[in-house]
Motif scaffolding. Sequence first.
Motif, short mmCIF file in Angstrom:
data_model
loop_
_atom_site.label_atom_id
_atom_site.label_comp_id
_atom_site.label_asym_id
_atom_site.label_seq_id
_atom_site.Cartn_x
_atom_site.Cartn_y
_atom_site.Cartn_z
N TYR A 208 -18.97 0.50 10.76
CA TYR A 208 -18.24 1.77 10.74
C TYR A 208 -16.83 1.60 11.30
O TYR A 208 -15.86 2.10 10.73
CB TYR A 208 -18.97 2.81 11.60
CG TYR A 208 -20.27 3.32 11.03
CD1 TYR A 208 -20.47 3.46 9.67
CD2 TYR A 208 -21.31 3.69 11.88
CE1 TYR A 208 -21.67 3.95 9.17
CE2 TYR A 208 -22.51 4.17 11.39
CZ TYR A 208 -22.69 4.30 10.03
OH TYR A 208 -23.87 4.79 9.54
N TRP A 233 -14.93 4.99 3.41
CA TRP A 233 -16.40 5.03 3.43
C TRP A 233 -17.04 4.43 2.20
O TRP A 233 -18.08 3.74 2.32
CB TRP A 233 -16.87 6.46 3.67
CG TRP A 233 -16.38 6.98 4.98
CD1 TRP A 233 -15.52 8.00 5.21
CD2 TRP A 233 -16.71 6.45 6.27
NE1 TRP A 233 -15.27 8.14 6.56
CE2 TRP A 233 -15.99 7.20 7.23
CE3 TRP A 233 -17.52 5.40 6.71
CZ2 TRP A 233 -16.08 6.96 8.60
CZ3 TRP A 233 -17.61 5.16 8.07
CH2 TRP A 233 -16.89 5.92 8.99
N TYR A 315 -18.55 12.19 0.34
CA TYR A 315 -17.47 11.24 0.58
C TYR A 315 -17.30 10.23 -0.56
O TYR A 315 -16.61 9.22 -0.40
CB TYR A 315 -17.68 10.52 1.92
CG TYR A 315 -17.37 11.43 3.09
CD1 TYR A 315 -16.10 11.47 3.64
CD2 TYR A 315 -18.33 12.29 3.60
CE1 TYR A 315 -15.79 12.33 4.69
CE2 TYR A 315 -18.04 13.16 4.65
CZ TYR A 315 -16.77 13.17 5.19
OH TYR A 315 -16.47 14.02 6.23
N GLU A 356 -17.78 12.70 9.35
CA GLU A 356 -17.74 11.25 9.37
C GLU A 356 -18.31 10.76 10.70
O GLU A 356 -18.18 11.42 11.73
CB GLU A 356 -16.31 10.77 9.24
CG GLU A 356 -15.58 11.22 8.00
CD GLU A 356 -14.12 10.83 8.04
OE1 GLU A 356 -13.80 9.71 7.61
OE2 GLU A 356 -13.31 11.64 8.50
#
Length: 512
Positions: A208, A233, A315, A356
């Motif tokens: 991430y 993402w 996303y 997110e």
Amino acid sequence: MIDLDTYDFGDAFPKGFLWGGATAANQIEGAWNEGGRGPAVSDYVILLDRETCAREGIVEGGPLNSVTRQSLAERKANEDAYDFPKRRGIDFYHTYKDDIALLGEMGFGVFRMSISWSRIFPNGDDAQPNEEGLAFYDAVFDECHKHGIEPMVTLNHFDMPLHLAEEYNGFASRHVVDAFERYAETVFRRYKGKVKYWMTFNEINHVYANPCTCCGVIWDQPEDGGNPYAGRWPEKFQVAHNQLVASAKACIKLHEIDPDAYIGNMLCRLENYAETSKPEDQLQVLFEDHFNWFFTDVQAKGEYPYYIKRFFRDYGVELQMEPGDLETLKKGTVDYISISYYMTYIMRYKGKISPEPSGKLLTEIKNQYLDQTEWGWPIDPVGFRITLNHIYDRYHLPIFISENGNGITEERDENGYCADDAHIAYMKEHVEQLHQALLDGVDVFGYAWWGPIDLISSGTSEMTKRYGQISVDQDDHGNGTGKRGKKKSFYYYKKLIASNGADTSTDNIVIE
């Protein structure tokens, strides 16, 4: 593994509980260009000491020390202008016998370590493995067994071969998945009977915040000078998918090659508390937990969890899968869950129905009920018990604590001794809460303190931040004799292990 059915739930831990410590090859080995080893991405990570961080406005918790294509080219062209601490480590490559003897003196039953992929395959995908590298780990494992220590080996601990990163962008490529499977098969066959416990990827959820460190992904520096690893993402989850497939393939291979061995995952567990009793803050905790559990859900349950589908829709994540990927994930599940636990986090609603993940190692909201380390990490032993219960409730698989500890600054005498009471207090409180989790019925079969020997920091590559029970005479720039010494915590941990966890008192520590 231990048998909780025979545990008498007394003061001591279960019979056969594994006490030990954890390290990583790129932080201890050194000898970066010896023994046939090829370069790794970590060899181009620079020192970020406190002066540099202050000057550059760098704060811990972000994507520390990521390598971009531009910075890599600059560092390769001007190597003499930079300090690359992970190249030297603490010289474990040459001192492993003495270091392992000290671990044995403390009473270790397990030594969680990693193999440097580029020490086995210098480019990561060579036609033949490097025999000198294979022989080195043979010697390390033999030395561990000589002292009654089980090696627990992580296949990839932030240690991507540079060739695979530069040519294929790490786990963004399926070529690297294939290369990893072959690397895993090679070491599984070579060390069958020597290594009983394996892990696939260290702290896999760090994709991430830092896919460079975690997955060997090297992206371009944005023209505006911003964070090259923010957002993105669709790309990050494609990388994650490839890495999860690689993990599953490794699990399948080990179970075929050595049915008596065990293989686990490794998650950086981020235990979250809501800032208030507002339902929205509680919802944010749910969101953050989902992002943290995602990887272990796939690795332990063998399928993508329901909750990730909405995030993918919102996303624009459309995974490119190869035929058989879902079957591979279903077949290649782990035997146990491994975690790092250092702290807990406070969550406040971000105002997004589908947010997110933060991916940060530090919360932006301070917990008023907790003390902090010198590096601003909240100290929360009770949170340790909470997270162990959460994990066992979710997966019902055995748990290994592969990292727990606190970094501090120290002043040592000429023998390397220091009264590191902060280490002792941290260990005492966390081990006591670990015992409470066992009494709760949580199946935990081992505990590894992070950094039993002072080592190079993962994020900043400094030596100032010290975790070890064993000191190393070396400063941030590699100056010093490298001499090892025994700290007060060495004798405390030795006493605690000798009692199998029953004696956590800080009294009567015998300094030899």
